[in-house]
Design a protein around this motif. Structure first.
Motif, mmCIF file in Angstrom:
data_model
loop_
_atom_site.group_PDB
_atom_site.id
_atom_site.type_symbol
_atom_site.label_atom_id
_atom_site.label_comp_id
_atom_site.label_asym_id
_atom_site.label_seq_id
_atom_site.Cartn_x
_atom_site.Cartn_y
_atom_site.Cartn_z
ATOM 1 N N LEU A 162 0.813 -1.215 0.000
ATOM 2 C CA LEU A 162 0.000 0.000 0.000
ATOM 3 C C LEU A 162 0.849 1.269 0.000
ATOM 4 O O LEU A 162 0.648 2.152 -0.839
ATOM 5 C CB LEU A 162 -0.961 -0.029 1.185
ATOM 6 N N PRO A 163 1.823 1.415 0.918
ATOM 7 C CA PRO A 163 2.672 2.612 0.841
ATOM 8 C C PRO A 163 3.494 2.684 -0.439
ATOM 9 O O PRO A 163 3.831 3.771 -0.897
ATOM 10 C CB PRO A 163 3.582 2.500 2.072
ATOM 11 N N ALA A 164 3.798 1.527 -1.050
ATOM 12 C CA ALA A 164 4.564 1.538 -2.296
ATOM 13 C C ALA A 164 3.829 2.294 -3.392
ATOM 14 O O ALA A 164 4.442 3.006 -4.196
ATOM 15 C CB ALA A 164 4.852 0.108 -2.753
ATOM 16 N N GLY A 165 2.508 2.149 -3.438
ATOM 17 C CA GLY A 165 1.734 2.882 -4.437
ATOM 18 C C GLY A 165 1.832 4.378 -4.239
ATOM 19 O O GLY A 165 1.971 5.141 -5.211
ATOM 20 N N ALA A 166 1.770 4.824 -2.980
ATOM 21 C CA ALA A 166 1.895 6.259 -2.707
ATOM 22 C C ALA A 166 3.292 6.764 -3.050
ATOM 23 O O ALA A 166 3.462 7.877 -3.562
ATOM 24 C CB ALA A 166 1.575 6.531 -1.234
ATOM 25 N N VAL A 167 4.305 5.940 -2.779
ATOM 26 C CA VAL A 167 5.680 6.322 -3.138
ATOM 27 C C VAL A 167 5.808 6.471 -4.649
ATOM 28 O O VAL A 167 6.432 7.409 -5.155
ATOM 29 C CB VAL A 167 6.683 5.284 -2.603
ATOM 30 N N ALA A 168 5.201 5.543 -5.401
ATOM 31 C CA ALA A 168 5.268 5.616 -6.866
ATOM 32 C C ALA A 168 4.578 6.856 -7.406
ATOM 33 O O ALA A 168 4.989 7.402 -8.441
ATOM 34 C CB ALA A 168 4.643 4.361 -7.472
ATOM 35 N N ASP A 169 3.541 7.322 -6.723
ATOM 36 C CA ASP A 169 2.855 8.538 -7.163
ATOM 37 C C ASP A 169 3.626 9.794 -6.770
ATOM 38 O O ASP A 169 3.495 10.836 -7.400
ATOM 39 C CB ASP A 169 1.444 8.599 -6.565
ATOM 40 N N ARG A 170 4.420 9.692 -5.716
ATOM 41 C CA ARG A 170 5.147 10.859 -5.231
ATOM 42 C C ARG A 170 6.496 11.032 -5.946
ATOM 43 O O ARG A 170 6.929 12.152 -6.199
ATOM 44 C CB ARG A 170 5.385 10.716 -3.720
ATOM 45 N N ALA A 188 19.112 -2.362 -6.027
ATOM 46 C CA ALA A 188 19.067 -2.986 -4.698
ATOM 47 C C ALA A 188 19.017 -4.503 -4.817
ATOM 48 O O ALA A 188 19.660 -5.226 -4.035
ATOM 49 C CB ALA A 188 17.853 -2.463 -3.927
ATOM 50 N N GLN A 189 18.272 -5.003 -5.784
ATOM 51 C CA GLN A 189 18.190 -6.457 -5.965
ATOM 52 C C GLN A 189 19.521 -7.029 -6.448
ATOM 53 O O GLN A 189 19.916 -8.125 -6.049
ATOM 54 C CB GLN A 189 17.061 -6.791 -6.952
ATOM 55 N N VAL A 190 20.218 -6.300 -7.308
ATOM 56 C CA VAL A 190 21.542 -6.749 -7.756
ATOM 57 C C VAL A 190 22.485 -6.881 -6.563
ATOM 58 O O VAL A 190 23.181 -7.895 -6.399
ATOM 59 C CB VAL A 190 22.124 -5.769 -8.794
ATOM 60 N N ILE A 191 22.501 -5.873 -5.689
ATOM 61 C CA ILE A 191 23.410 -5.882 -4.544
ATOM 62 C C ILE A 191 23.059 -7.024 -3.586
ATOM 63 O O ILE A 191 23.934 -7.774 -3.126
ATOM 64 C CB ILE A 191 23.361 -4.526 -3.818
ATOM 65 N N CYS A 221 11.427 -4.655 -2.861
ATOM 66 C CA CYS A 221 11.682 -4.121 -4.205
ATOM 67 C C CYS A 221 10.574 -4.500 -5.184
ATOM 68 O O CYS A 221 10.174 -3.697 -6.034
ATOM 69 C CB CYS A 221 13.033 -4.602 -4.723
ATOM 70 N N THR A 222 10.065 -5.717 -5.067
ATOM 71 C CA THR A 222 8.954 -6.127 -5.930
ATOM 72 C C THR A 222 7.729 -5.270 -5.666
ATOM 73 O O THR A 222 7.048 -4.817 -6.599
ATOM 74 C CB THR A 222 8.615 -7.607 -5.699
ATOM 75 N N ALA A 223 7.439 -5.023 -4.382
ATOM 76 C CA ALA A 223 6.281 -4.207 -4.025
ATOM 77 C C ALA A 223 6.422 -2.776 -4.529
ATOM 78 O O ALA A 223 5.436 -2.164 -4.954
ATOM 79 C CB ALA A 223 6.096 -4.213 -2.510
ATOM 80 N N LEU A 224 7.625 -2.233 -4.497
ATOM 81 C CA LEU A 224 7.855 -0.859 -4.956
ATOM 82 C C LEU A 224 7.870 -0.766 -6.477
ATOM 83 O O LEU A 224 7.403 0.220 -7.058
ATOM 84 C CB LEU A 224 9.180 -0.334 -4.396
ATOM 85 N N PHE A 225 8.416 -1.794 -7.128
ATOM 86 C CA PHE A 225 8.599 -1.724 -8.577
ATOM 87 C C PHE A 225 7.271 -1.813 -9.324
ATOM 88 O O PHE A 225 7.053 -1.082 -10.297
ATOM 89 C CB PHE A 225 9.524 -2.857 -9.036
#
Length: 407
Positions: free
Chosen positions: A62-70, A83-86, A115-119
């Motif tokens: 849920l917060p990931a969606g707001a981050v993507a809009d911001r 981040a996933q590579v590291i 990362c999946t949730a944010l991407f």
């Protein structure tokens, strides 16, 4: 003149970058529990690692969606890939050094889940601005096909790569995300039209997005229908597996059942662009719901695992078309500044239904005979199918009548 999707440079970059990333992700998903078992010998630890990935996606969804809009969505996708590579490279190094531990793997799993949730919200919202409205349905269907193919191919390859060397599936995933990072760096995303009001805190932004979704009749209805169907189908899937075991089905037979469900999904994803155009919004959704409602009760009468697998394939055939229609309509009706929150909320709701469904299925399988448990799941699907069929909101879509958009 509208450029075909096959010649849309930026859409192709986005699609290709994630085709490789999803292959690597699924190879890692199947290899992770195998690695935990090899290192610790504990099935509980193996479940913990997979549970951390799912839990991180649900908590951050849920917060990931707001981050993507911001945020700058392209930059957010690049950060997630890096981040996933590291995280995965650190795991490869630990495996090669013989120093892999369960806490390290749990930390890597948490990074992958976050990362999946944010991407995903950032990618979904970006897709809607890279593709013209008339091609969005085809693009959504192509993404679904990419996901299905990546799941089938990546899962198969992950086990084989792990058999060759324990670090190999994770190394392949590292390479896939490196390629995705480089590819996304060349992506050209049109500048966003920012809302006039100042950006607030994440909490109020999430609430505002949820309130807008609930007030929009098309988005509210299609979301509720999809979540309920997903809940009962997830329960049904576990019930059928338990029923097959009780009837003496061999493990290979049960594995083939699951594979045929995936094969049906792949075939359906490839057919989805054509069916989406031919059937229209109402029939695309209603036909998928009716197919499941009719086919699910038949599994209570069939004893052969191979025949159940064939029914699974038929059930999965129309699901990508319905999903394409629902996602396309929701994205077209949602303003750009809310699309990330829409994707995040949908991911949370469908993921929650997918997590609760097996719990419900396990309870039904324990409390009722196998056939009765199947019919209980079928009854839940039939009820929601009747509501879909009678829905005035979906019928208005079929008639081409615009839905009112809340202020």
């Amino acid at each position: 003149m509208t450029v075909p999707l096959s010649r849309n440079r930026d859409y192709r970059l986005l699609w290709l970058s994630q085709a490789g990333a999803e292959f690597g992700h699924n190879a890692t998903a199947i290899a992770f529990p195998l690695l935990v078992l090899a290192v610790s010998g504990s099935t509980a630890a193996s479940g913990l690692v997979l549970g951390v990935i799912a839990a991180a996606q649900l908590v951050v969804g849920l917060p990931a969606g707001a981050v993507a809009d911001r945020c700058n969505r392209k930059r957010l996708m690049l950060v997630c890939e890096a981040a996933q590579v590291i995280a995965l490279a650190s795991l490869v190094a630990a495996v090669l050094a013989g120093a892999a531990t369960v806490p390290h793997m749990v930390a890597v799993a948490a990074v992958l889940g976050v990362c999946t949730a944010l991407f995903e919200p950032a990618e979904d919202a970006t897709l809607a601005v890279l593709v013209p409205e008339g091609q969005l349905g085809t693009a959504v269907a192509a993404n679904a096909a990419r996901t299905s193919l990546g799941q089938v191919a990546g899962t198969a390859a992950g086990g084989l790569l792990f058999a060759v060397a324990r670090f190999l599936p994770f190394a392949v995933d590292v390479l896939a995300h490196v390629v995705a990072f480089v590819t996304l760096a060349f992506l050209r995303v049109p500048p966003r039209v920012r809302p006039r009001e100042p950006v607030g805190r994440l909490g109020p932004e999430m609430v505002a997005g949820l309130r807008w979704m609930w007030r929009h009749p098309v988005i509210r209805s299609t979301t509720v229908y999809a979540v309920i169907l997903n809940l009962f189908f997830s329960a049904f899937y576990l019930v059928v597996i338990v029923l097959a075991q009780r009837r003496g089905a061999a493990p290979g037979e049960i594995g083939l059942m699951a594979a045929m469900l995936g094969a049906g999904g792949v075939a359906g994803a490839l057919l989805a662009p054509y069916l989406h155009r031919r059937l229209g919004p109402y029939l695309s959704v209603a036909a998928a719901f009716w197919a499941v409602s009719v086919l699910v009760p038949l599994t209570a009468l069939v004893t052969s695992g191979y025949l159940i697998g064939a029914l699974f394939a038929l059930m999965a055939l129309l699901a990508p078309t319905a999903n394409t229609t629902i996602v396309t309509q929701q994205m077209l009706l949602t303003p750009d500044e809310l699309r990330g929150r829409l994707s995040g909320a949908l991911g949370l709701l469908t993921g929650g239904a997918g997590a609760i469904g097996p719990v419900l299925g396990g309870a039904l399988a324990a409390l009722a005979p196998g056939a009765a448990a199947v019919l209980a799941c079928a009854a839940g699907m039939a009820v929601v199918t009747v509501f879909v069929t009678a829905s005035p909101v979906l019928r208005r879509l079929a008639a081409g009548q615009p839905a009112p958009i809340p202020d």
